[in-house]
Design an enzyme around this catalytic site. Structure first.
Site, mmCIF file in Angstrom:
data_model
loop_
_atom_site.group_PDB
_atom_site.id
_atom_site.type_symbol
_atom_site.label_atom_id
_atom_site.label_comp_id
_atom_site.label_asym_id
_atom_site.label_seq_id
_atom_site.Cartn_x
_atom_site.Cartn_y
_atom_site.Cartn_z
ATOM 1 N N HIS A 143 -4.217 -1.491 -3.305
ATOM 2 C CA HIS A 143 -4.200 -2.767 -2.740
ATOM 3 C C HIS A 143 -5.538 -2.879 -1.910
ATOM 4 O O HIS A 143 -6.356 -1.859 -1.768
ATOM 5 C CB HIS A 143 -3.158 -2.435 -1.432
ATOM 6 C CG HIS A 143 -2.892 -3.426 -0.551
ATOM 7 N ND1 HIS A 143 -3.648 -4.151 0.424
ATOM 8 C CD2 HIS A 143 -1.877 -4.590 -0.549
ATOM 9 C CE1 HIS A 143 -3.140 -5.097 0.938
ATOM 10 N NE2 HIS A 143 -2.191 -5.505 0.778
ATOM 11 N N ASP A 200 -2.642 6.309 0.645
ATOM 12 C CA ASP A 200 -2.066 4.853 1.436
ATOM 13 C C ASP A 200 -0.345 4.955 0.868
ATOM 14 O O ASP A 200 0.065 4.795 -0.237
ATOM 15 C CB ASP A 200 -2.589 3.882 0.528
ATOM 16 C CG ASP A 200 -2.047 2.360 1.110
ATOM 17 O OD1 ASP A 200 -1.127 2.493 1.567
ATOM 18 O OD2 ASP A 200 -2.652 1.494 0.480
ATOM 19 N N GLN A 247 4.023 1.850 0.595
ATOM 20 C CA GLN A 247 5.059 1.711 -0.299
ATOM 21 C C GLN A 247 5.889 3.042 -0.444
ATOM 22 O O GLN A 247 7.083 3.264 -0.572
ATOM 23 C CB GLN A 247 4.863 1.219 -1.620
ATOM 24 C CG GLN A 247 4.142 -0.170 -1.569
ATOM 25 C CD GLN A 247 4.982 -1.275 -1.012
ATOM 26 O OE1 GLN A 247 6.273 -1.338 -0.887
ATOM 27 N NE2 GLN A 247 4.262 -2.451 -0.618
ATOM 28 N N LYS A 269 6.898 -2.593 6.695
ATOM 29 C CA LYS A 269 7.626 -2.478 5.406
ATOM 30 C C LYS A 269 8.483 -1.217 5.733
ATOM 31 O O LYS A 269 9.603 -1.133 4.545
ATOM 32 C CB LYS A 269 6.608 -1.738 4.536
ATOM 33 C CG LYS A 269 5.476 -2.909 4.217
ATOM 34 C CD LYS A 269 4.426 -2.287 3.400
ATOM 35 C CE LYS A 269 3.162 -3.119 3.503
ATOM 36 N NZ LYS A 269 3.103 -4.573 2.865
ATOM 37 N N CYS A 282 -2.685 -8.955 -3.422
ATOM 38 C CA CYS A 282 -3.716 -8.174 -2.842
ATOM 39 C C CYS A 282 -4.256 -6.977 -3.760
ATOM 40 O O CYS A 282 -4.302 -5.881 -3.513
ATOM 41 C CB CYS A 282 -3.566 -7.698 -1.497
ATOM 42 S SG CYS A 282 -3.119 -9.165 -0.366
HETATM 43 N N1 7TS Z 1 -1.332 -0.613 1.026
HETATM 44 C C1 7TS Z 1 -0.222 -1.136 0.254
HETATM 45 C C2 7TS Z 1 0.213 -0.378 -0.826
HETATM 46 C C3 7TS Z 1 0.624 -2.225 0.538
HETATM 47 O O1 7TS Z 1 1.391 -2.567 0.030
HETATM 48 C C4 7TS Z 1 0.098 -3.041 1.574
HETATM 49 C C5 7TS Z 1 0.640 -4.178 2.078
HETATM 50 C C6 7TS Z 1 -1.155 -2.462 2.396
HETATM 51 C C7 7TS Z 1 -1.825 -1.424 2.055
HETATM 52 C C8 7TS Z 1 -1.480 -3.267 3.589
HETATM 53 O O2 7TS Z 1 -0.540 -3.024 4.736
HETATM 54 P P1 7TS Z 1 -0.602 -3.941 5.924
HETATM 55 O O3 7TS Z 1 0.696 -3.589 6.574
HETATM 56 O O4 7TS Z 1 -1.888 -3.185 6.960
HETATM 57 O O5 7TS Z 1 -1.030 -5.128 5.753
HETATM 58 N N2 7TS Z 1 1.212 -4.976 0.908
HETATM 59 C C9 7TS Z 1 1.682 -6.120 0.990
HETATM 60 C C10 7TS Z 1 2.350 -6.543 -0.311
HETATM 61 O O6 7TS Z 1 2.595 -6.195 -1.328
HETATM 62 N N3 7TS Z 1 2.621 -8.133 -0.093
HETATM 63 O O7 7TS Z 1 1.935 -8.382 1.302
HETATM 64 C C11 7TS Z 1 1.571 -7.201 1.589
#
Ligand code: 7TS
Length: 417
Positions: free
Chosen positions: A134, A211, A214, A237, A375
């Site tokens: 990401h 990371d 997910q 999430k 992203c």
């Molecule tokens: N890493 C992964 C694997 C992610 O899926 C996301 C967000 C992030 C980092 C960033 O997370 P945040 O909470 O700091 O924004 N993924 C997604 C997505 O798949 N669609 O919108 C956000």
């Protein structure tokens, strides 16, 4: 209409109807149609217990934390710190001081890149990531690389979007100073064998950041078993509120790192000439945090832990398998990402239809999917596409949701026939 593929009935591991009843938003309609929510990888919906916990915090137990001697401040502090212990137990960290509350995974990675990277990277050093990441596990590393003269390298992937272990091993060099890698791809679902990645990097003395955005949702983690040095994730999430997340770090690494932000709550003493810093975890928690969000996060952890990752995995694998069977029954669908081990995330394209058009027509049927690059532009570049349609499945999704998606895709094909 294509007739449904005959598959084994869903395993009766948990009562999905009861789970769905916990999520008030799932009973609403969108454009006059029952909501079919297939965008949980972006952010999951919230069960009533999380909504109630946030509301109760503001209605009955709200004050700033770590400050007052008064009852409400002490109660709020107790509730905030109780979530830290829940997170510790949930990921099996050794100590609560290894759990740093941050805004989310993005802030956690920026913290490690700026603080650890700023203190440890030199010109010519290498930061090893992968093509699956990401943007939030790419850009912070580029920023610190630019400041320090280090170099970001990425392990490529293949036509299935799998993690290539041998390529990874080949790309570890004496200059590699940190490995930063996803537990599972948000764009195509590929699950990375993180324990083996960590063991391989550690054999060369290289620390590893995972990371877990997910991975924590679809697989869970035992950070002592995996032995990673950092593990980051966002509460939103994991069925919790947005604006709160976790940086787990091994205590000795966190102790040695300089603060990321300065301000209230992270100091021991302050004079105009200099300041000394608070002990972990407070050294990394400057300013008033997301107090109610943290309380809601605690409720989300309780909720997920009560279901258990074994049951979550079995349910989501069933939905994933069913969705793949049904999509394969449509001959003009191209799956993007077909690695053998995948979380319940499917990316695909319909021949001749732009993902945005597919998403808009599905939306008219009440079906929420994400379209675009997710992203993960380097991964899209690898597949030589601008983006995909992504359906991501959570604890509350059903085979009926998959059927609704397939019907929606028939509508898309009719419009573009
Ligand atoms: N890493 C992964 C694997 C992610 O899926 C996301 C967000 C992030 C980092 C960033 O997370 P945040 O909470 O700091 O924004 N993924 C997604 C997505 O798949 N669609 O919108 C956000």
């Amino acid at each position: 209409m294509v007739s449904p593929v005959r598959l084994q009935p869903a395993p009766d591991l948990f009562d999905v109807a009861r789970i769905r009843a916990d999520f008030p938003i799932l009973s609403r309609e969108v454009h006059g149609k029952p909501l079919v929510f297939l965008d949980s990888a972006a952010s999951a919906q919230k069960p009533q217990v999380v909504i109630d916990a946030v509301r109760h915090c503001y209605e009955a137990e709200y004050a700033n934390i770590h400050r007052g001697v008064h009852y409400l401040s002490e109660t709020a502090t107790h509730n905030y710190e109780a979530t830290r212990e829940k997170v510790r137990a949930f990921i099996n960290a050794r100590e609560t001081k290894e759990i740093i509350f941050v805004r989310g995974a993005t802030e956690a990675i920026n913290l490690v890149a700026a603080s650890w990277g700023g203190a440890n990277l030199k010109p010519g050093d290498e930061i090893l990531i992968t093509a699956l990441e990401h943007h939030s596990n790419i850009v912070p590393w580029q920023m610190i690389a630019e400041k320090t003269g280090a170099l970001v390298r990425a392990v490529p992937t293949d036509e299935t979007g799998d993690f290539l272990f041998e390529r990874f091993e080949d790309m570890l060099t004496p200059r590699t100073k940190i490995v930063a890698i996803t537990h599972a791809s948000n764009a195509i679902g590929t699950v990375v064998p993180i324990k083996d990645v960590v063991a391989t990097a550690h054999a060369r003395g290289i620390p590893v950041l995972i990371d877990g955005c997910q991975g924590i949702v679809h697989r869970g983690v035992d950070v002592q078993d995996v032995d990673c040095d950092f593990y980051v994730f966002s509460a939103h999430k994991l069925y919790g509120p947005s604006g709160i997340g976790v940086l787990y770090g091994k205590a000795d690494l966190l102790e040695a790192m300089p603060p990321y932000q300065g301000g209230g709550d992270m100091i021991e003493t302050v004079s105009i000439a200099r300041s000394t810093y608070a002990a972990l975890p407070h050294k990394f928690e400057a300013g008033t945090p997301n107090i109610a969000g943290t309380v809601g996060f605690g409720a989300a952890i309780d909720y997920v832990a009560a279901i258990g990752h074994d049951a979550i995995l079995a349910h989501e694998d069933d939905i994933l398998g069913y969705a793949l069977e049904r999509l394969r029954g449509l001959n003009d669908i191209q799956l993007v990402g077909t690695a053998p081990e995948r979380a319940s995330i499917i990316s695909f394209l319909i021949d001749g239809v732009h993902p945005h058009d597919s998403g808009t027509i599905l939306d008219q049927a009440g079906i929420a999917v994400r379209v675009g690059h997710h992203c993960a532009q380097p991964l899209m570049d690898h597949f030589d596409i601008a983006g995909t349609v992504r359906a991501s499945f959570a604890v509350y999704n059903t085979r009926a949701d998959v059927d609704a998606l397939i019907d929606g895709l028939q509508d898309v094909r009719k419009v573009f026939a």
